[in-house]
Design an enzyme around this catalytic site. Structure first.
Site, PDB file in Angstrom:
ATOM      1  N   ASN A 111       0.926  -1.223   0.060  1.00 43.41           N
ATOM      2  CA  ASN A 111      -0.103  -0.014   0.116  1.00 43.41           C
ATOM      3  C   ASN A 111       0.960   1.265   0.038  1.00 43.41           C
ATOM      4  O   ASN A 111       1.529   1.616   0.947  1.00 43.41           O
ATOM      5  CB  ASN A 111      -0.995  -0.085   1.168  1.00 43.41           C
ATOM      6  CG  ASN A 111      -1.683   1.158   1.197  1.00 43.41           C
ATOM      7  OD1 ASN A 111      -2.042   1.967   0.740  1.00 43.41           O
ATOM      8  ND2 ASN A 111      -2.705   0.983   2.501  1.00 43.41           N
ATOM      9  N   ARG A 123      -2.618  -1.832  -3.503  1.00 47.75           N
ATOM     10  CA  ARG A 123      -3.774  -0.812  -3.571  1.00 47.75           C
ATOM     11  C   ARG A 123      -3.299   0.325  -4.459  1.00 47.75           C
ATOM     12  O   ARG A 123      -2.193   0.914  -4.261  1.00 47.75           O
ATOM     13  CB  ARG A 123      -4.007  -0.298  -2.187  1.00 47.75           C
ATOM     14  CG  ARG A 123      -4.768   0.791  -2.192  1.00 47.75           C
ATOM     15  CD  ARG A 123      -4.967   1.386  -0.674  1.00 47.75           C
ATOM     16  NE  ARG A 123      -5.608   2.334  -0.742  1.00 47.75           N
ATOM     17  CZ  ARG A 123      -5.860   3.467   0.332  1.00 47.75           C
ATOM     18  NH1 ARG A 123      -5.059   3.405   1.209  1.00 47.75           N
ATOM     19  NH2 ARG A 123      -6.550   4.714   0.203  1.00 47.75           N
ATOM     20  N   HIS A 147     -11.325   5.637  -1.661  1.00 44.88           N
ATOM     21  CA  HIS A 147     -11.377   4.940  -0.351  1.00 44.88           C
ATOM     22  C   HIS A 147     -12.201   3.637  -0.486  1.00 44.88           C
ATOM     23  O   HIS A 147     -13.222   2.989   0.169  1.00 44.88           O
ATOM     24  CB  HIS A 147     -12.145   5.662   0.975  1.00 44.88           C
ATOM     25  CG  HIS A 147     -11.387   6.653   1.220  1.00 44.88           C
ATOM     26  ND1 HIS A 147     -11.962   7.812   2.176  1.00 44.88           N
ATOM     27  CD2 HIS A 147     -10.096   6.720   1.796  1.00 44.88           C
ATOM     28  CE1 HIS A 147     -11.112   8.337   2.437  1.00 44.88           C
ATOM     29  NE2 HIS A 147      -9.744   7.687   2.502  1.00 44.88           N
ATOM     30  N   ARG A 204      -7.586  18.689   4.646  1.00 44.28           N
ATOM     31  CA  ARG A 204      -8.273  19.066   3.471  1.00 44.28           C
ATOM     32  C   ARG A 204      -9.714  19.813   3.819  1.00 44.28           C
ATOM     33  O   ARG A 204     -10.257  19.138   4.693  1.00 44.28           O
ATOM     34  CB  ARG A 204      -8.362  17.908   2.636  1.00 44.28           C
ATOM     35  CG  ARG A 204      -7.319  17.402   1.771  1.00 44.28           C
ATOM     36  CD  ARG A 204      -7.779  16.088   1.043  1.00 44.28           C
ATOM     37  NE  ARG A 204      -6.837  14.990   1.518  1.00 44.28           N
ATOM     38  CZ  ARG A 204      -7.274  13.786   1.336  1.00 44.28           C
ATOM     39  NH1 ARG A 204      -8.219  13.403   0.491  1.00 44.28           N
ATOM     40  NH2 ARG A 204      -6.132  12.998   1.883  1.00 44.28           N
ATOM     41  N   GLU A 220      -8.556  -2.981   4.730  1.00 46.41           N
ATOM     42  CA  GLU A 220      -8.077  -2.697   3.253  1.00 46.41           C
ATOM     43  C   GLU A 220      -7.052  -3.864   2.788  1.00 46.41           C
ATOM     44  O   GLU A 220      -7.367  -4.261   1.875  1.00 46.41           O
ATOM     45  CB  GLU A 220      -7.656  -1.258   2.964  1.00 46.41           C
ATOM     46  CG  GLU A 220      -8.722  -0.458   2.992  1.00 46.41           C
ATOM     47  CD  GLU A 220      -8.421   1.020   3.396  1.00 46.41           C
ATOM     48  OE1 GLU A 220      -7.476   1.312   4.454  1.00 46.41           O
ATOM     49  OE2 GLU A 220      -8.699   1.726   2.611  1.00 46.41           O
TER      50      GLU A 220
END
Ligand code: ADP
Length: 407
Positions: free
Chosen positions: A7, A99, A187, A248, A390
């Site tokens: 990842n 990923r 996501h 963000r 994940e």
């Protein structure tokens, strides 16, 4: 089967090794036998390497390595040498899963990596400039280190690729449609995993559920999952759209950007930094992008920290409402990722907006080690807190693809 998962982030790299039974999984995740990370954020030209095996043996080192491929080589060494060793040789690895952040319009499911897939990841670099190059470097480093081991790419955009046209189209000029300027969503691996896990926990068929998944980490996004399909989401063309996040802004009036360019001479790079790095919890609180620190400051009476949390919750609730409308009903809410898995204040304040739907939380809300249902027994909507997995989901996808290729 031994499956390595990589990842890659812009300045980090996380990795896990799973030892999976090739028989079909019942959907309950298992822990990796080894996990390791590379982090280049501490000092210029130096990588912090940390590795840990299932027995809890840890190796840590600061290495003078700037190059990602070299870093991955050092990381993989800890699989076969020293106190974290879990394999005799790297050729014991059966497959490697990656990923990959951006898969564009074309990839709706995980794929075995070949020259065409690599070219596609490269062609999408302009849409994910800090992530897709890192993903590609990871794939190429594995080619160099492990030869022709099968590699699988699972895309963060893929789960959202089945959204209806009205949900993914921005109301700009039609030329945007042709240029690929549209909502992609991110996501996706997490949203898909927690939606499937929710159905499993409730003993229900996902095909009959309307699920709202809330991934609230440093990056935050929601997904509306109807019958197992992602039909709407808050992140868009980039991961800046939608909810307020750690640093963000999430959605802001685009007129603000034009104003800043005209009145204050902001450049594209300055706007990028402002909206990606200096906004959100960090920007409003003036303290940190870390929800723990911001809520601590709020508890001590810091007014800016309180404003940051109030705006975070207001925006979350408002966007959740939008997802409920897209779903046309609501059976399950899932909270996941750092804030979603831990912050009962956020569960409470986000869910308060949905009491009119008969959603009620338990009186005593505390964090649990395991996935849990935090809704009251008489609630009309279940509310689940699920630890996102994940890496495990990527390893499962590798296993399924290899099985189908061999069949
Ligand atoms: P990333 O998106 O980088 O993977 P995470 O999922 O780790 O991020 O989420 C990071 C956020 O989760 C931070 O705001 C952090 O404060 C918050 N968080 C992590 N652990 C806890 C905790 N135990 N209690 C409250 N917030 C937490």
């Amino acid at each position: 089967m031994k499956i390595l998962v990589l990842n890659a982030g812009s300045s980090s790299h996380k990795s896990c090794l799973f030892d999976l039974n090739p028989g079909a999984s019942d959907g309950t995740p298992t822990a990796p036998v080894w996990r390791a990370s590379l982090d280049w954020t501490h000092a210029e030209g130096v990588v912090e390497l940390t590795a840990e095996n299932q027995a809890g043996e840890v190796y840590q080192a600061s290495l003078p390595i700037a190059d990602r491929a070299e870093g991955i080589a050092a990381l993989l060494k800890t699989l076969v040498e020293g106190r974290t060793q879990v394999l005799e040789t790297l050729s014991d690895i059966d497959a490697v899963g990656h990923r990959v952040v951006h898969g564009g319009r074309d990839y709706q499911t995980p794929v075995v990596v070949d020259a065409g897939v690599k070219a596609a990841i490269r062609s999408l670099i302009s849409l994910a400039p800090s992530h897709n190059p890192a993903n590609l470097q990871g794939i190429e480093a594995i080619e160099q280190l492990l030869g022709d081991v099968p590699q699988v790419a699972m895309f963060d955009t893929a789960f959202h690729a089945a959204m209806p046209e009205a949900a993914f189209t921005y109301p700009g000029p039609y030329a945007w449609v042709e240029q690929g300027i549209r909502r992609y969503g991110f996501h996706g691996i997490s949203h898909q995993y927690v939606a499937q896990r929710a159905a499993q926990m409730l003993g229900r068929d996902i095909a009959e559920l309307k699920i709202l998944t809330c991934h609230l980490g440093n990056g935050c996004s929601l997904a509306a999952v109807k019958g197992g399909i992602g039909i709407d989401t808050t992140m868009g063309f980039t991961p800046m759209d939608g909810l307020m996040m750690g640093s963000r802004s999430g959605s802001v009036d685009p007129g603000i950007l034009i104003y800043l360019m005209r009145q204050e001479g902001y450049s594209a790079d300055q706007l990028d930094t402002l909206l990606n790095k200096d906004s959100g919890l960090k920007g409003l609180s003036g303290l940190s992008n870390d929800m723990r620190l911001v809520t601590e400051a709020m508890a001590q009476g810091n007014a800016q920290a309180k404003l940051a949390v109030d705006v975070f919750v207001h925006r979350l609730r408002r966007e959740m409402g939008g997802m409920v409308a897209s779903l046309g009903g609501l059976d399950v809410v899932v909270f996941t990722a750092g804030i979603g898995e831990n912050k009962s204040l956020v569960w409470q304040r986000a869910c308060e907006g949905f009491e009119f739907l008969g959603l009620r939380l338990k009186a005593d809300l505390s964090r649990a080690k395991d996935d849990q249902d935090i809704a009251a027994a008489d609630s009309a909507v279940r509310v689940l807190v699920i630890h996102t997995q994940e890496e495990w989901a990527i390893a499962q996808a590798c296993l399924a693809l290899l099985r189908s290729h061999r069949a």
